[in-house]
Enzyme design. Structure first.
Site, short mmCIF file in Angstrom:
data_model
loop_
_atom_site.label_atom_id
_atom_site.label_comp_id
_atom_site.label_asym_id
_atom_site.label_seq_id
_atom_site.Cartn_x
_atom_site.Cartn_y
_atom_site.Cartn_z
N LYS A 1 2.67 8.84 -11.83
CA LYS A 1 3.30 7.53 -11.98
C LYS A 1 2.20 6.49 -12.07
CE LYS A 1 5.40 5.16 -8.50
NZ LYS A 1 6.47 4.89 -7.52
N THR B 1 7.54 -7.84 -8.90
CA THR B 1 6.41 -7.51 -8.04
C THR B 1 5.90 -6.10 -8.33
OG1 THR B 1 7.17 -8.96 -6.27
CG2 THR B 1 5.73 -7.15 -5.61
N GLU C 1 -2.02 1.40 -9.61
CA GLU C 1 -2.29 2.74 -9.08
C GLU C 1 -1.80 3.83 -10.03
OE1 GLU C 1 -1.68 1.55 -4.37
OE2 GLU C 1 0.05 1.78 -5.71
N VAL D 1 8.57 -0.29 4.90
CA VAL D 1 8.38 0.01 3.49
C VAL D 1 7.41 -0.94 2.79
CG1 VAL D 1 9.63 0.21 1.27
CG2 VAL D 1 10.71 0.98 3.40
N ASP E 1 1.72 -1.45 1.94
CA ASP E 1 1.45 -0.20 1.22
C ASP E 1 0.10 -0.12 0.56
OD1 ASP E 1 3.53 -1.07 -1.68
OD2 ASP E 1 1.78 -2.02 -0.79
#
Lengths: 352, 352
Positions: free
Chosen positions: A69, A84, A56, A225, A228
């Site tokens: 980022k 990961t 991404e 968390v 995603d």
């Protein structure tokens, strides 16, 4: 010359500044940026999906600074000894387009994710919270544990992972925090029972059910968390139905968050409005709250601002990623700069 | 450790490999990738616009490799001695998400733009072309001139720029190519009159008219490089109406190219189909052809592949942008790696 912060520079900085202090400071930067949410040009991240994972790009700008980022998520990487999640990013000036800082963001992502989790929990968890379940004991887990212990008063942690080796690793690492009682649970249910806060940080590229509704107790705050991206979730839909759900950037979270499992009009609240008071935080002791975290570019913008400010005057290198020609219209002369007869000065390189 | 190619590494490579040879080799890589167009996951670039310019992220993937470029375009930068266009990029593995190469792309963008211009001209310009008008004599101009001279047989160049200093700079630099006759024209009309090929590489963040339809002559090939984002064009609409228009990636070019000035159904042909023969190249000696170039991520993918293959075994450094932990689930230990009591080995750093 561009500033460069690599793994080594950040390690050196962290040798002089305790993790919990850095996470706390990051939390301040992140809150300040969330509070000026309307100033940011926001977009859902650009994701390239493949069978094994996702890569991404996460850009954002406040009109003065631009940041992005690069981050990947490949849950099976650990089977081959690879992380990961890896990441790096750049901070740039909007008025010239010139990048000013290139930085590692693998460590920094773990730090800013924990900082954001704590920030959200400050408004959503019960004030007297002191026990947390931590499901998923991989790369992110120590950062979450340390952040919630040092900054939110958690003093008892129940940890669980399908890989007992990961749990053992986490327990070993947390021995440095004697005021934190760490209990290795035998199951998710055992970890979650009676916990004030439940943090899930698992990695599996599918719709898994780490937490189902039967484990919920009144007053819990859920810090989700791990899930995603599309097709990657941790919570059963019934869990979302029972909770008040807070997300980072709704257009992105509708696609990537736990809420991808719900209809498009399922009510959610964006974090920034809770932070500014436009929307309420926790409304009762019985309420179940859920921070459906996926990671939003604003948090990396804040992290890069922090790195630029705090490491930018000592804990960095210079890197010749962008040329600095004598004549800005004469790029050709830069191309020839490597020849012996050239008069272009060699770019200085700072040594480690 | 990641491979790093900075300005210095590319300068050293170019000191041993002539520019025209590198542009020719790049052209081969670009053609090979355009010919396998269906294998690529393609998207219009992500652009952040501001008053003074644009910052763009250009990702692309063929399922095995992932690449992206960061690039800015700020036409007024030269007024403060900064480059109009700067760039850098990364090549990564899709299966692990790990970046493998970080490279300067400011010089490389100038090289790959010229390589693509020549590639398109090979199919679109008349075979016996020998004169080219070069309007805009800034940072990109030498690369265009050298590419067309060495690879397409151009032996006469008529140069013009509103800044006579830029033209003088270009003429000085091209003195190294005695087989190329360079004429400094007094106007665009003078440069263009009788030219086989017209290359426009101007930089102005508005809808300008560098070339109007009155200057067109039968058989011309127009290589329109300068206009490349919404509100930034070089050609009068009547020029497009008179030409057969070839673009790189239609969804992006409809927004950014000269064709933004035309209705959404104005006919265009994508370059890849001309290269594979699915669509014709030049169809007659009288036809006016236009390569409406904006820059597409595939060209940077090709450039990064080239850099990885050609500079990746000698003309590069190693950089610790991504950590390499002993235990891939123990990122915390990496965070502690800077302390004296840590057992994590320091990342090796190759010296210049």
């Amino acid at each position: 010359m561009l500033k460069y912060i690599g793994t080594q520079e950040l390690q050196q900085y962290l040798a002089h500044h305790p993790l919990e202090q850095v996470i706390g400071e990051l939390s301040t930067y992140i809150e300040a940026d969330y509070r000026r949410w309307p100033q940011f040009e926001k977009t859902a991240r650009l994701a390239a999906h493949s069978t094994l994972g996702v890569i991404e790009l996460m850009p954002i700008s406040d009109g003065t600074l631009y940041a992005f980022k690069y981050v990947n998520g490949h849950p099976r990487n650990t089977h081959q000894g690879l992380l990961t999640v890896t990441a790096f990013g750049v901070l740039a000036d909007v008025d010239t387009g010139y990048p000013r800082l290139l930085s590692e963001l693998t460590l920094s992502t773990a730090l800013r994710t924990a900082a954001t989790s704590v920030l959200a929990a400050r408004y959503l968890a019960r004030r007297d919270s002191h026990t947390m379940a931590l499901v998923g004991n991989g790369a992110q887990s120590e950062f979450q544990a340390i952040a919630f212990h040092a900054l939110l008063g958690i003093d008892e942690l129940r940890v669980f992972d399908v890989d007992p080796g990961a749990s053992a690793k986490l327990c070993r690492n947390l021995a440095a925090y004697p005021a934190l009682r760490v209990i290795q649970a035998g199951s998710v249910a055992e970890a979650v029972r009676g916990a004030d806060i439940v943090t899930t940080v698992t990695a599996d590229k599918r719709r898994s059910t780490v937490l189902d509704a039967g484990l919920l107790e009144a007053g819990m705050h859920l810090n989700a968390v791990g899930g995603d991206c599309p097709g990657k979730t941790e919570l059963a839909p019934a869990v979302l139905e029972a909770a008040r759900v807070v997300v980072e950037f709704e257009p992105q979270s509708r696609i990537e968050g736990e809420v991808q499992q719900m209809p498009a009009d399922f009510p959610v609240t964006e974090l920034w409005s809770v932070l500014t008071g436009a929307a309420p935080g926790r409304t009762s002791a019985q309420e179940i709250t859920l921070f459906d975290s996926v990671g939003f570019a604003l948090e990396d913008f804040s992290a890069l601002r922090y790195l630029d400010a705090h490491l930018g005057h000592g804990f960095h290198q210079s890197i010749d990623l962008i040329p600095a020609p004598a004549d800005a219209k004469d790029l050709y002369r830069v191309a020839l700069g490597g020849s012996k007869i050239s008069s272009v000065p060699r770019a200085a390189r700072a040594n480690a």
